[in-house]
Design a protein around this motif. Structure first.
Motif, short mmCIF file in Angstrom:
data_model
loop_
_atom_site.label_atom_id
_atom_site.label_comp_id
_atom_site.label_asym_id
_atom_site.label_seq_id
_atom_site.Cartn_x
_atom_site.Cartn_y
_atom_site.Cartn_z
N GLN A 84 0.83 -1.20 0.00
CA GLN A 84 0.00 0.00 0.00
C GLN A 84 0.87 1.26 0.00
N ALA A 85 2.05 1.15 -0.60
CA ALA A 85 2.97 2.29 -0.59
C ALA A 85 2.46 3.45 -1.45
N GLY A 86 1.56 3.16 -2.37
CA GLY A 86 1.06 4.20 -3.26
C GLY A 86 1.88 4.37 -4.52
N LEU A 87 3.04 3.72 -4.60
CA LEU A 87 3.90 3.80 -5.78
C LEU A 87 3.38 2.89 -6.89
N GLU A 88 3.64 3.27 -8.11
CA GLU A 88 3.26 2.43 -9.25
C GLU A 88 3.84 1.03 -9.09
N ARG A 89 3.04 0.02 -9.32
CA ARG A 89 3.49 -1.35 -9.11
C ARG A 89 4.56 -1.77 -10.10
N GLN A 90 5.54 -2.52 -9.61
CA GLN A 90 6.62 -3.03 -10.45
C GLN A 90 6.49 -4.54 -10.57
N ARG B 239 16.58 2.21 -6.24
CA ARG B 239 16.34 3.58 -6.71
C ARG B 239 15.19 3.63 -7.71
N SER B 240 15.12 2.63 -8.57
CA SER B 240 14.06 2.58 -9.56
C SER B 240 12.69 2.45 -8.88
N ALA B 241 12.63 1.61 -7.84
CA ALA B 241 11.37 1.42 -7.11
C ALA B 241 10.93 2.72 -6.45
N LEU B 242 11.88 3.42 -5.84
CA LEU B 242 11.55 4.66 -5.14
C LEU B 242 11.25 5.82 -6.10
N ALA B 243 11.74 5.70 -7.33
CA ALA B 243 11.51 6.75 -8.32
C ALA B 243 10.20 6.56 -9.08
N THR C 93 6.32 -6.36 -6.57
CA THR C 93 7.53 -7.03 -6.10
C THR C 93 8.54 -6.02 -5.58
N ALA C 94 8.52 -4.81 -6.12
CA ALA C 94 9.45 -3.78 -5.66
C ALA C 94 9.22 -3.43 -4.20
N SER C 95 7.98 -3.50 -3.74
CA SER C 95 7.70 -3.16 -2.34
C SER C 95 8.39 -4.13 -1.39
N THR D 107 18.38 -22.95 -1.01
CA THR D 107 19.54 -23.42 -1.78
C THR D 107 20.08 -22.37 -2.75
N GLY D 108 19.31 -21.34 -3.03
CA GLY D 108 19.77 -20.29 -3.93
C GLY D 108 18.81 -19.12 -3.90
N TRP D 109 19.32 -17.93 -4.32
CA TRP D 109 18.49 -16.74 -4.24
C TRP D 109 19.11 -15.67 -5.14
N ASP D 110 18.32 -15.14 -6.05
CA ASP D 110 18.82 -14.11 -6.97
C ASP D 110 19.06 -12.79 -6.22
N ARG D 111 20.01 -11.99 -6.77
CA ARG D 111 20.33 -10.69 -6.19
C ARG D 111 20.22 -9.59 -7.23
N ASP D 112 20.05 -8.36 -6.75
CA ASP D 112 19.97 -7.23 -7.67
C ASP D 112 21.39 -6.77 -8.02
N PRO D 113 21.53 -5.77 -8.90
CA PRO D 113 22.88 -5.34 -9.31
C PRO D 113 23.76 -4.86 -8.17
N GLN D 114 23.17 -4.43 -7.06
CA GLN D 114 23.94 -3.99 -5.89
C GLN D 114 24.21 -5.13 -4.92
N GLY D 115 23.78 -6.33 -5.24
CA GLY D 115 24.03 -7.50 -4.40
C GLY D 115 22.99 -7.76 -3.33
N ILE D 116 21.87 -7.03 -3.36
CA ILE D 116 20.81 -7.24 -2.38
C ILE D 116 19.92 -8.39 -2.84
N TYR D 117 19.69 -9.34 -1.97
CA TYR D 117 18.84 -10.47 -2.34
C TYR D 117 17.42 -10.01 -2.61
N LEU D 118 16.84 -10.52 -3.68
CA LEU D 118 15.53 -10.08 -4.15
C LEU D 118 14.44 -10.40 -3.13
#
Length: 211
Positions: free
Chosen positions: A2-8, A24-28, A43-45, A78-89
């Motif tokens: 319910q952040a109010g931001l456009e859904r990603q 940054r993209s989520a917050l923008a 998913t960005a939330s 056993t595994g988990w994808d990360r974003d370009p900054q290394g934060i797990y999705l």
């Protein structure tokens, strides 16, 4: 949600994960409604929550999750994808077998207890199962990551992952013990618009009614 931001999610998901910085993209993203009002499943939330936890703990989120949930018998990531900054999705792409999903659901069904320990505080489970908004998919209640409904004549809380990765948790009642059901499906095919999710719901409903 319910952040109010456009859904990603949905048609915007590919563009979002193709950006060089997911946080940054989520917050923008543009504000499309007042925060705290209608659900915007994004998913960005949940990824922003992952980024916050990473910053606060100062550790990779996979390590934190393994520490927090390590006492749960049979649970393993056993595994988990990360974003370009290394934060797990924070929203998806966490590799677990069906038994791991079931172990997580069973822990919730037992009010956060597993392996003789209180792994997740009972108060947090109660909060996560409180209705916060209505699902844009079904109109059912939605808490913190859990959809709230009824199956087999009793209350159910369920997690729904892309493709049809499902955890159903049935809290205990005066007449019935707590129960958890886990189901996994093809992770590369949608489950909502194809009707597959509804088939899984009907199967869970029959199992719950039979038990």
């Amino acid at each position: 949600m319910q952040a109010g931001l456009e859904r990603q999610s949905g048609q915007n998901y590919g563009r979002w994960v193709s950006s060089p910085n997911w946080v940054r993209s989520a917050l923008a993203a543009p504000v499309v409604q007042d925060p705290g009002t209608r659900m915007q499943y994004s998913t960005a939330s949940t990824h922003l929550v992952a980024a916050i936890l990473t910053r606060v703990t100062g550790r990779p989120l996979l390590d934190v999750a393994r520490d927090w949930l390590g006492p749960v018998p049979g649970f393993r990531i056993t595994g988990w994808d990360r974003d370009p900054q290394g934060i797990y999705l924070g929203g998806n792409q966490m590799a677990m077998c069906t038994r791991s999903l079931l172990a997580f659901g069973a822990m919730y069904a037992q009010e956060g207890q597993a392996g003789g320990r209180q792994v997740v505080p009972r108060a947090w489970i109660d909060q996560s199962w409180q209705r916060r908004t209505a699902s844009i998919f079904s109109g059912q209640g939605y808490g913190y990551g859990w959809f709230l409904g009824q199956m087999g004549g009793r209350d159910v809380r369920y997690g729904w992952g892309y493709g049809g990765q499902m955890i159903y948790v049935f809290p205990a009642t005066r007449r019935q013990p707590a129960m958890a059901i886990a189901m996994t499906s093809d992770p590369d095919l949608p489950s909502g618009r194809t009707g597959h999710r509804d088939q899984l719901h009907r199967l869970a409903d029959r199992i719950a009614a039979a038990v």
